[in-house]
Design a protein around this motif. Sequence first.
Motif, mmCIF file in Angstrom:
data_model
loop_
_atom_site.group_PDB
_atom_site.id
_atom_site.type_symbol
_atom_site.label_atom_id
_atom_site.label_comp_id
_atom_site.label_asym_id
_atom_site.label_seq_id
_atom_site.Cartn_x
_atom_site.Cartn_y
_atom_site.Cartn_z
ATOM 1 N N CYS A 1 0.851 -1.211 0.000
ATOM 2 C CA CYS A 1 0.000 0.000 0.000
ATOM 3 C C CYS A 1 0.875 1.246 0.000
ATOM 4 O O CYS A 1 0.607 2.210 -0.739
ATOM 5 C CB CYS A 1 -0.916 0.018 1.225
ATOM 6 N N LEU B 1 2.728 1.736 -3.434
ATOM 7 C CA LEU B 1 1.760 2.087 -4.473
ATOM 8 C C LEU B 1 1.270 3.533 -4.320
ATOM 9 O O LEU B 1 1.228 4.291 -5.301
ATOM 10 C CB LEU B 1 0.587 1.108 -4.383
ATOM 11 N N HIS B 2 0.932 3.918 -3.089
ATOM 12 C CA HIS B 2 0.470 5.295 -2.886
ATOM 13 C C HIS B 2 1.583 6.300 -3.171
ATOM 14 O O HIS B 2 1.332 7.371 -3.748
ATOM 15 C CB HIS B 2 -0.072 5.485 -1.460
ATOM 16 N N ARG C 1 1.870 6.645 -6.975
ATOM 17 C CA ARG C 1 0.745 7.385 -7.570
ATOM 18 C C ARG C 1 0.800 8.864 -7.200
ATOM 19 O O ARG C 1 0.518 9.731 -8.032
ATOM 20 C CB ARG C 1 -0.590 6.769 -7.120
ATOM 21 N N ASP D 1 5.345 4.950 -12.046
ATOM 22 C CA ASP D 1 4.862 3.566 -12.050
ATOM 23 C C ASP D 1 5.216 2.831 -10.754
ATOM 24 O O ASP D 1 6.180 3.191 -10.061
ATOM 25 C CB ASP D 1 5.464 2.799 -13.231
ATOM 26 N N LYS E 1 -2.933 -6.528 -9.431
ATOM 27 C CA LYS E 1 -3.620 -5.798 -10.509
ATOM 28 C C LYS E 1 -4.796 -5.014 -9.920
ATOM 29 O O LYS E 1 -4.996 -3.842 -10.223
ATOM 30 C CB LYS E 1 -4.110 -6.797 -11.562
ATOM 31 N N ARG E 2 -5.558 -5.693 -9.047
ATOM 32 C CA ARG E 2 -6.696 -5.007 -8.424
ATOM 33 C C ARG E 2 -6.248 -3.848 -7.547
ATOM 34 O O ARG E 2 -6.894 -2.820 -7.449
ATOM 35 C CB ARG E 2 -7.527 -5.989 -7.588
ATOM 36 N N MET E 3 -5.067 -4.001 -6.894
ATOM 37 C CA MET E 3 -4.550 -2.907 -6.062
ATOM 38 C C MET E 3 -4.171 -1.702 -6.913
ATOM 39 O O MET E 3 -4.260 -0.565 -6.459
ATOM 40 C CB MET E 3 -3.316 -3.368 -5.268
ATOM 41 N N GLY E 4 -3.702 -1.956 -8.158
ATOM 42 C CA GLY E 4 -3.343 -0.838 -9.032
ATOM 43 C C GLY E 4 -1.900 -0.815 -9.498
ATOM 44 O O GLY E 4 -1.478 0.153 -10.125
ATOM 45 N N ASN F 1 1.356 -1.326 -11.766
ATOM 46 C CA ASN F 1 1.547 -1.400 -13.225
ATOM 47 C C ASN F 1 1.962 -2.791 -13.649
ATOM 48 O O ASN F 1 1.659 -3.223 -14.764
ATOM 49 C CB ASN F 1 2.636 -0.418 -13.675
ATOM 50 N N TYR G 1 -3.515 -9.196 -17.167
ATOM 51 C CA TYR G 1 -3.679 -7.746 -17.247
ATOM 52 C C TYR G 1 -4.561 -7.322 -18.426
ATOM 53 O O TYR G 1 -5.000 -6.170 -18.484
ATOM 54 C CB TYR G 1 -2.309 -7.048 -17.328
ATOM 55 N N HIS H 1 -12.767 5.379 -17.044
ATOM 56 C CA HIS H 1 -12.350 3.984 -16.846
ATOM 57 C C HIS H 1 -12.640 3.164 -18.098
ATOM 58 O O HIS H 1 -11.825 2.329 -18.517
ATOM 59 C CB HIS H 1 -13.045 3.378 -15.626
#
Length: 291
Positions: free
Chosen positions: A177, A180-181, A184, A189, A212-215, A217, A234, A276
């Motif tokens: 987490c 990833l945050h 972003r 990436d 993938k669901r978390m986001g 790349n 993907y 989306h």
Amino acid sequence: MNKLRRSMLFIPGSSAAMLSTAFIYRPDSIMFDLEDAVSLKEKDSARLLVFHALQHPMYKDVETVVRINPLNTPFGLKDLEAAVRAGVDVIRLPKTDTPEDIYQLEREIVRIEESCGRPVGSTQLMAAIESALGVINAVAIARSSPRLMGIALAAFDYVMDMQTERGDGTELFYARCAVLHAARAAGIDAFDVVYADINDEAGFLKEVDLIKRMGFNGKSLINPRQIEILHNAYAPTQEEVDYAERVIAAAEEGERNGLGVISLNGKMIDAPIINHARVVIERRNASGIRQ
Ligand SMILES: CC(C)(COP(=O)(O)OP(=O)(O)OC[C@H]1O[C@@H](n2cnc3c(N)ncnc32)[C@H](O)[C@@H]1OP(=O)(O)O)[C@@H](O)C(=O)NCCC(=O)NCCSC(=O)C[C@@](O)(CC(=O)O)C(=O)O
Ligand SMILES: [Mg+2]
């Protein structure tokens, strides 16, 4: 759409055989490793192999990455000199703990680019975060240089630092987490960890579905057999593409009628949902339909 970076395949820099064939597997990025996959006595010969591979025409059409040794080892600076002079696209710095690690790396890269006539700024960077300190500093690391195209979480060193071991992913929950945050928030990436059991397809796929669901790349990979599974996971399904096309058609009709919010089969369709849908279509165009 940003460059596709779903798969980043590690190749041990000491393996002449793997270096001469890896391009045929078509990962999104190829990562020549000079760090932990290379034994101490092979550090110099591996660097030379990678220097030549980077300049070979077979690697001209794929993004190349070199994982150098940390700069506080006897090998780091030599690795960096060789990779930048050979024209690598991206340098991956392992065990990045602080933004100062990136500032130091960048100073050396500017010096090398100037001395070999490479445009200053043309070498991109990625930081691998492999410790609790790195995770805590992830935001500062991700924002430390405009050269950074991404940050990666490296699970095996991280779990050692955390005094635990790889398991079902619970042990990586906070770090994933955080990384990833940070990525972003910095507009770059984010790459997930390697999956070590190359024969466990089901376990790999489960992990890919999660990240993938978390986001994320994509992921760092260690074996070519993992590439197709990852790319397929993907890619959007036919059902997702059909729905995205209906959303876009409905949005266009709404626009012609001067409506900001519309409904499609009873579901609200507004700007984020339309955006989306466009991303799904871009993914279909780039990756095809999931098999
Ligand atoms: C695991 C294994 C030995 C299995 O070999 P096997 O031979 O049993 O595999 P097979 O499937 O039978 O191979 C079929 C054919 O593919 C060829 N082939 C295999 N792998 C290939 C490849 N990678 N590239 C090109 N070609 C390849 C092979 O030569 C054969 O070619 P051929 O004979 O012609 O048919 C092999 O894959 C391998 O060495 N992987 C790379 C390991 C590595 O780099 N580790 C360091 C990075 S992680 C780390 O450091 C931790 C980290 O730092 C991570 C972070 O930072 O994220 C952290 O802290 O977590
Ligand atoms: Mg590591």
